[in-house]
Design a protein around this motif. Structure first.
Motif, PDB file in Angstrom:
ATOM      1  N   HIS A 149      15.594-148.285 -56.559  1.00  0.00           N
ATOM      2  CA  HIS A 149      16.836-146.970 -56.734  1.00  0.00           C
ATOM      3  C   HIS A 149      18.237-147.710 -56.312  1.00  0.00           C
ATOM      4  O   HIS A 149      19.292-147.712 -56.888  1.00  0.00           O
ATOM      5  N   ALA A 150      18.188-148.077 -55.071  1.00  0.00           N
ATOM      6  CA  ALA A 150      19.392-148.442 -54.106  1.00  0.00           C
ATOM      7  C   ALA A 150      19.866-149.535 -54.938  1.00  0.00           C
ATOM      8  O   ALA A 150      21.069-149.652 -55.138  1.00  0.00           O
ATOM      9  N   ALA A 151      18.740-150.715 -55.335  1.00  0.00           N
ATOM     10  CA  ALA A 151      19.687-152.027 -55.934  1.00  0.00           C
ATOM     11  C   ALA A 151      20.172-151.643 -57.359  1.00  0.00           C
ATOM     12  O   ALA A 151      21.378-151.935 -57.729  1.00  0.00           O
ATOM     13  N   LEU A 152      19.516-150.831 -58.154  1.00  0.00           N
ATOM     14  CA  LEU A 152      19.933-150.279 -59.475  1.00  0.00           C
ATOM     15  C   LEU A 152      21.598-149.630 -59.283  1.00  0.00           C
ATOM     16  O   LEU A 152      22.208-150.045 -60.135  1.00  0.00           O
ATOM     17  N   ALA A 153      21.486-148.781 -58.580  1.00  0.00           N
ATOM     18  CA  ALA A 153      22.580-147.875 -58.278  1.00  0.00           C
ATOM     19  C   ALA A 153      23.629-148.913 -57.678  1.00  0.00           C
ATOM     20  O   ALA A 153      24.783-148.494 -58.225  1.00  0.00           O
ATOM     21  N   ALA A 154      23.334-149.641 -56.934  1.00  0.00           N
ATOM     22  CA  ALA A 154      24.698-150.547 -56.441  1.00  0.00           C
ATOM     23  C   ALA A 154      25.052-151.710 -57.676  1.00  0.00           C
ATOM     24  O   ALA A 154      26.358-151.762 -57.959  1.00  0.00           O
ATOM     25  N   VAL A 155      24.152-151.950 -58.312  1.00  0.00           N
ATOM     26  CA  VAL A 155      24.734-152.979 -59.436  1.00  0.00           C
ATOM     27  C   VAL A 155      25.375-151.947 -60.577  1.00  0.00           C
ATOM     28  O   VAL A 155      26.314-152.466 -60.928  1.00  0.00           O
ATOM     29  N   HIS A 156      25.050-150.838 -60.811  1.00  0.00           N
ATOM     30  CA  HIS A 156      25.651-149.829 -61.870  1.00  0.00           C
ATOM     31  C   HIS A 156      26.837-149.527 -61.099  1.00  0.00           C
ATOM     32  O   HIS A 156      28.015-149.600 -62.029  1.00  0.00           O
ATOM     33  N   GLU A 157      27.268-148.988 -59.767  1.00  0.00           N
ATOM     34  CA  GLU A 157      28.118-148.535 -59.470  1.00  0.00           C
ATOM     35  C   GLU A 157      29.413-149.788 -59.238  1.00  0.00           C
ATOM     36  O   GLU A 157      30.413-149.734 -59.756  1.00  0.00           O
ATOM     37  N   TYR A 158      28.839-151.099 -59.317  1.00  0.00           N
ATOM     38  CA  TYR A 158      29.952-152.105 -59.029  1.00  0.00           C
ATOM     39  C   TYR A 158      29.675-153.252 -60.323  1.00  0.00           C
ATOM     40  O   TYR A 158      30.005-154.399 -60.267  1.00  0.00           O
ATOM     41  N   ARG A 159      29.419-152.671 -61.438  1.00  0.00           N
ATOM     42  CA  ARG A 159      28.933-153.378 -62.719  1.00  0.00           C
ATOM     43  C   ARG A 159      30.243-154.072 -63.239  1.00  0.00           C
ATOM     44  O   ARG A 159      30.100-154.991 -63.806  1.00  0.00           O
ATOM     45  N   GLU A 160      31.462-153.742 -62.984  1.00  0.00           N
ATOM     46  CA  GLU A 160      32.651-154.167 -63.558  1.00  0.00           C
ATOM     47  C   GLU A 160      33.121-155.432 -62.444  1.00  0.00           C
ATOM     48  O   GLU A 160      34.269-156.155 -62.760  1.00  0.00           O
TER      49      GLU A 160
END
Length: 141
Positions: A54-65
């Motif tokens: 969850h944390a890894a995916l959330a971080a990648v999503h939040e900083y996807r740009e």
């Protein structure tokens, strides 16, 4: 086994990347609370692993740009993830505070409805830029 397919080479980021071409490899650090798996909490292994996911995916999503995130994801099967252990919730919260103070992009995962911090993940970074903030944590075992 290793991936049999060839992966495209990571392109140099066009703007704002802290990773210069040829710089240290990009790594995503994930920090899980070790106490979740031990008594008295005794969470099943799958539940603990899910927190890190969850944390890894959330971080990648939040900083996807961010260019480093894009370059990391383009590596496919060559992505590097380091999973560390925080002894308890307070040490995880202390880490989050240090990362905020040092402007290190991350995501602190809160498990609800319990409202407890269970894991933390940085967006992908060149290892040499962030490992000094994580050096006191051991690899998760």
């Amino acid at each position: 086994g290793s991936l049999a397919r060839s992966l495209p080479a990571a392109r140099a980021a066009p703007y704002g990347s802290m990773a210069a071409p040829g710089a240290a490899a990009l790594v995503q650090y994930v920090v899980l609370r070790g106490d979740l798996a031990r008594p008295p909490l005794s969470w099943p292994l799958g539940a603990v692993v899910a927190q890190g996911c969850h944390a890894a995916l959330a971080a990648v999503h939040e900083y996807r740009e961010h260019p480093d995130t894009a370059a990391y994801l383009e590596q496919g099967g060559a992505m590097r993830t380091v999973v560390l252990e925080a002894p308890d919730e307070n040490s995880l919260l202390d880490l989050a505070k240090i990362l905020r103070e040092n402007n290190v992009d991350h995501w602190l995962w809160m498990e609800n409805p319990e409202g407890i911090s269970t894991s933390l993940a940085l967006r992908p970074y060149p290892k040499n830029l962030v490992q000094q903030h994580l050096g006191h944590f051991k690899l998760l075992k």
